[in-house]
Design a protein around this motif. Structure first.
Motif, short mmCIF file in Angstrom:
data_model
loop_
_atom_site.label_atom_id
_atom_site.label_comp_id
_atom_site.label_asym_id
_atom_site.label_seq_id
_atom_site.Cartn_x
_atom_site.Cartn_y
_atom_site.Cartn_z
N ARG A 142 0.81 -1.22 0.00
CA ARG A 142 0.00 0.00 0.00
C ARG A 142 0.84 1.27 0.00
NH1 ARG A 142 -2.61 1.22 5.91
NH2 ARG A 142 -0.72 1.14 7.15
N TRP A 143 2.14 1.18 0.34
CA TRP A 143 3.00 2.36 0.34
C TRP A 143 3.77 2.51 -0.96
CZ3 TRP A 143 2.15 6.16 3.51
CH2 TRP A 143 1.59 5.91 4.76
N ASP A 144 3.43 1.75 -1.96
CA ASP A 144 4.02 1.92 -3.28
C ASP A 144 3.29 3.07 -3.98
OD1 ASP A 144 4.93 1.77 -5.90
OD2 ASP A 144 4.82 -0.42 -6.01
N LEU A 145 4.00 4.16 -4.25
CA LEU A 145 3.34 5.32 -4.85
C LEU A 145 2.74 5.01 -6.21
CD1 LEU A 145 5.52 8.46 -3.99
CD2 LEU A 145 3.47 7.59 -2.88
N ARG A 146 3.23 3.99 -6.87
CA ARG A 146 2.65 3.61 -8.16
C ARG A 146 1.23 3.07 -8.00
NH1 ARG A 146 7.59 -0.15 -9.87
NH2 ARG A 146 7.09 -0.80 -7.73
N GLU A 147 0.85 2.75 -6.76
CA GLU A 147 -0.51 2.27 -6.47
C GLU A 147 -1.36 3.36 -5.82
OE1 GLU A 147 -1.44 -0.75 -7.44
OE2 GLU A 147 0.59 -1.09 -8.23
N LEU A 185 10.26 4.95 -16.54
CA LEU A 185 11.60 5.01 -15.98
C LEU A 185 12.05 3.65 -15.47
CD1 LEU A 185 11.34 8.34 -13.94
CD2 LEU A 185 12.30 8.00 -16.21
N PRO A 186 13.36 3.36 -15.52
CA PRO A 186 13.86 2.08 -15.00
C PRO A 186 13.73 1.99 -13.49
CG PRO A 186 15.68 3.53 -15.59
CD PRO A 186 14.43 4.20 -16.07
N ALA A 187 13.57 0.76 -13.00
CA ALA A 187 13.40 0.53 -11.56
C ALA A 187 14.66 -0.11 -10.97
CB ALA A 187 12.19 -0.36 -11.30
N GLN A 188 14.85 0.12 -9.68
CA GLN A 188 15.91 -0.54 -8.92
C GLN A 188 15.44 -0.63 -7.47
OE1 GLN A 188 19.30 2.58 -8.75
NE2 GLN A 188 18.97 1.92 -6.63
N ALA A 189 16.18 -1.27 -6.63
CA ALA A 189 15.83 -1.35 -5.21
C ALA A 189 15.93 0.04 -4.60
CB ALA A 189 16.78 -2.30 -4.49
N ILE A 190 14.87 0.46 -3.89
CA ILE A 190 14.87 1.74 -3.17
C ILE A 190 14.37 1.52 -1.75
CG2 ILE A 190 14.50 3.06 -5.30
CD1 ILE A 190 11.58 3.48 -4.32
N HIS A 191 14.64 2.48 -0.88
CA HIS A 191 14.24 2.38 0.53
C HIS A 191 12.73 2.51 0.68
CE1 HIS A 191 13.54 3.76 4.66
NE2 HIS A 191 14.68 3.17 4.99
N ASP A 219 10.04 -1.46 3.96
CA ASP A 219 9.12 -1.11 2.86
C ASP A 219 9.82 -1.08 1.51
OD1 ASP A 219 6.93 -0.93 4.49
OD2 ASP A 219 6.97 1.24 4.69
N MET A 220 10.99 -1.68 1.43
CA MET A 220 11.74 -1.66 0.17
C MET A 220 10.93 -2.26 -0.98
SD MET A 220 15.65 -2.75 1.05
CE MET A 220 16.14 -2.42 -0.65
N ILE A 221 11.09 -1.63 -2.15
CA ILE A 221 10.51 -2.16 -3.38
C ILE A 221 11.48 -1.85 -4.52
CG2 ILE A 221 8.09 -1.93 -2.70
CD1 ILE A 221 8.01 0.70 -4.28
N ALA A 222 11.20 -2.40 -5.66
CA ALA A 222 11.92 -2.02 -6.88
C ALA A 222 11.07 -0.98 -7.60
CB ALA A 222 12.15 -3.23 -7.77
N ALA A 223 11.60 0.23 -7.73
CA ALA A 223 10.87 1.34 -8.34
C ALA A 223 11.89 2.36 -8.83
CB ALA A 223 9.91 1.99 -7.34
N PRO A 224 11.51 3.29 -9.67
CA PRO A 224 12.44 4.34 -10.08
C PRO A 224 12.98 5.09 -8.87
CG PRO A 224 10.54 4.33 -11.53
CD PRO A 224 10.23 3.38 -10.41
N ARG A 225 14.26 5.40 -8.90
CA ARG A 225 14.90 6.03 -7.73
C ARG A 225 14.30 7.39 -7.41
NH1 ARG A 225 19.95 9.00 -9.83
NH2 ARG A 225 19.50 9.19 -12.05
#
Length: 520
Positions: A142-147, A185-191, A219-225
């Motif tokens: 739920r804390w993924d801004l893409r959602e 945008l490309p994704a990578q591991a972010i905090h 809350d780490m996910i793979a998303a654009p930095r």
């Protein structure tokens, strides 16, 4: 999970060597304990193992990268993850080193050097995480801004939020277009959760506060930095008395280490406001549901204040500031080029030359600054103008981008006291001439706006003209301290020709009390 602290201390003490100090720490879902140097994490019942595996793998990956993050603390047998029972449920347990210092939320004031320190560390963290992979990084949360739009649509309590209209406007006008661009945008591991309680600071003797560490990688996910950049920027703005200054400093320091392109810069402000909106929705849902957990309400007072004051800020203006801060070319370059080429074709504002006009020095330490710049006596300025131009024919100039302290009215303050952020820079040129002096339009245009601002120290009559000399060039010229009749006689969209007299300078009684002049 409802067992006493002593119960968990006894169980954990069978695997780690504990000191005599013992305390419980805050957490949204899980139990956290500390013996002073180590944090012991007791995960909620049925916590997915892959979430804990993700954090352990991440901290293992970062262990030798010289970053300000916790270190894993192994059990006596060398393991990192154990299972313990509270009598009814089994819980995953692990331990990390305790980061020194205090949370950013308790660090005041928020020094810009600390803002830059956080940015530099985040850039280094992103570099270190660029090659980190883990299956749990792609989970839905739920804390993924893409959602974020799902958060809006699923929140039945949103309509009762005090800022419901503001939140809907953010989701519709900022979030929706931002998410379309973010997906490219490309994704990578972010905090993914750089809030004011996950950043720890220390203040060395006789030195400014410094970042001591970043915690909580749960809350780490793979998303654009840029998502991380926007989230961190959001919480830094909430902590700052000058949020846009802090935003620009943070992004500039990050980009100096890890350059951001134009598409990323354009997303920072919309995503920062989206994070605040998502946080506000989650917190309000909890209130409606009767959940009194204070952890969920940690930032809400600051979020509400910030959104009420800043959510309607001009996005293009914020982006222009970020572009300037990071060294990207101005989006107004076509306008600059046109003015540089055609500026000499503009008609003069007044029917006299200003070539020999003297200048006032109203700078903070200037010789013409009134004796009391906090509550200025404008008659002193008027006397200076009369001395420099006794018959009102030469004109007297006030300088562009001069730092002044004469803006003493309350509406020039960003807070409720004189120590608050206040207007200082004079973003205009002044020309002091007698009241009633006619003003000519420098270029063809149309009236963009015309109004009367009748507060003390305000503009009086204010007119803005819009100029569109080519299809890709649009700019505006602003004229303040005019007669009230000048503004009242014009309507938006009304055409104004180059050289046409469209206004007259106002007297003191109708231009905010200032000596007669134009603020151009």
């Amino acid at each position: 999970m409802r067992k006493t602290n002593d119960h968990w201390r006894t169980l954990l003490g069978e695997y780690w060597t504990l000191s005599t100090e013992w305390q419980s720490l805050a957490g949204e879902f899980d139990l956290n304990f500390s013996d002073g140097t180590v944090i012991y994490k007791v995960m909620r019942a049925n916590c997915p193992r892959d979430i804990v595996d993700l954090q352990i793998a991440c901290l293992t990956h970062l262990a030798n990268r010289n970053l300000a993050v916790p270190r894993l603390v192994p059990t006596a047998s060398g393991g990192h993850l154990i299972e313990l029972s509270d009598g009814s449920s089994t819980h995953l347990c692990w331990a990390i080193s305790r980061v020194p210092g205090t949370v950013l939320a308790e660090t005041r004031p928020l020094a810009l050097t600390l803002v830059a320190d956080i940015a530099t560390t985040l850039a280094s963290l992103h570099t270190a995480l660029a090659d980190f992979e883990h299956p749990a990084l792609t989970r839905t949360m739920r804390w993924d801004l893409r959602e974020a739009l799902n958060v809006r649509d699923d929140a039945g309590a949103l309509s009762s939020h005090p800022l419901a209209d503001t939140l809907h406007a953010i989701f519709s006008n900022l979030t929706t277009p931002a998410l379309e661009r973010l997906g490219q945008l490309p994704a990578q591991a972010i905090h993914n959760d750089l809030n004011e309680h996950n950043l720890f600071c220390t203040t060395p003797a006789n030195a400014a506060p410094q970042l001591a560490g970043i915690i909580d990688f749960g809350d780490m996910i793979a998303a654009p930095r840029v998502v991380d950049v926007a989230i961190a920027a959001a919480y830094l703005m909430l902590q700052s008395e000058q949020p846009i200054t802090a935003l620009n400093r943070f992004v500039a320091a990050y980009a100096a280490q890890h350059p951001l392109d134009e598409s990323e810069i354009a997303l920072i402000w919309p995503l920062a406001l989206t994070r605040m909106a998502v946080s506000a929705v989650h917190a309000h849902e909890a209130v409606v549901a009767g959940d009194d957990d204070p952890y969920l309400q940690t930032s809400q007072a600051a979020v509400t204040r910030f959104l009420a004051a800043n959510a309607a800020s001009n996005t293009d203006f914020i982006e222009a500031g970020l572009r300037q801060a990071t060294g990207l070319p101005s989006q107004q370059q076509p306008t600059r080029d046109w003015i540089a080429t055609h500026g000499n074709t503009a008609a003069p504002l007044f029917d006299r030359s200003l070539a020999n006009a003297p200048q006032l020095d109203l700078h903070i330490a200037g010789i013409d600054t009134p004796d009391n710049p906090i509550a200025p006596d404008l008659s002193q300025v008027a006397s200076l103008i009369t001395a420099l131009d006794p018959d009102g024919t030469r004109g007297v100039l006030g300088r562009y981008r001069e730092a002044r302290l004469i803006y003493g009215a309350d509406f020039f303050l960003a807070g409720d006291h004189q120590a608050s952020a206040r207007r200082t820079f004079h973003i205009a040129i002044d020309v002091f001439l007698p009241a009633g002096t006619p003003v000519h339009a420098p270029l063809d245009g149309v009236v963009h706006s015309a109004e009367v601002c009748d507060r003390e120290f305000d503009y009086g009559g204010l007119i803005v003209l819009k100029h569109t000399p080519t299809d890709d060039v649009t700019f505006y010229t602003l004229y303040g301290h005019l007669q009230h009749d000048s503004a009242a006689s014009l309507a938006p969209g009304q055409p104004i020709k180059r050289g046409e007299v469209f206004a007259h300078l106002g007297a003191e009684h109708e231009n905010g009390g200032w000596p007669p002049h134009i603020h151009f």
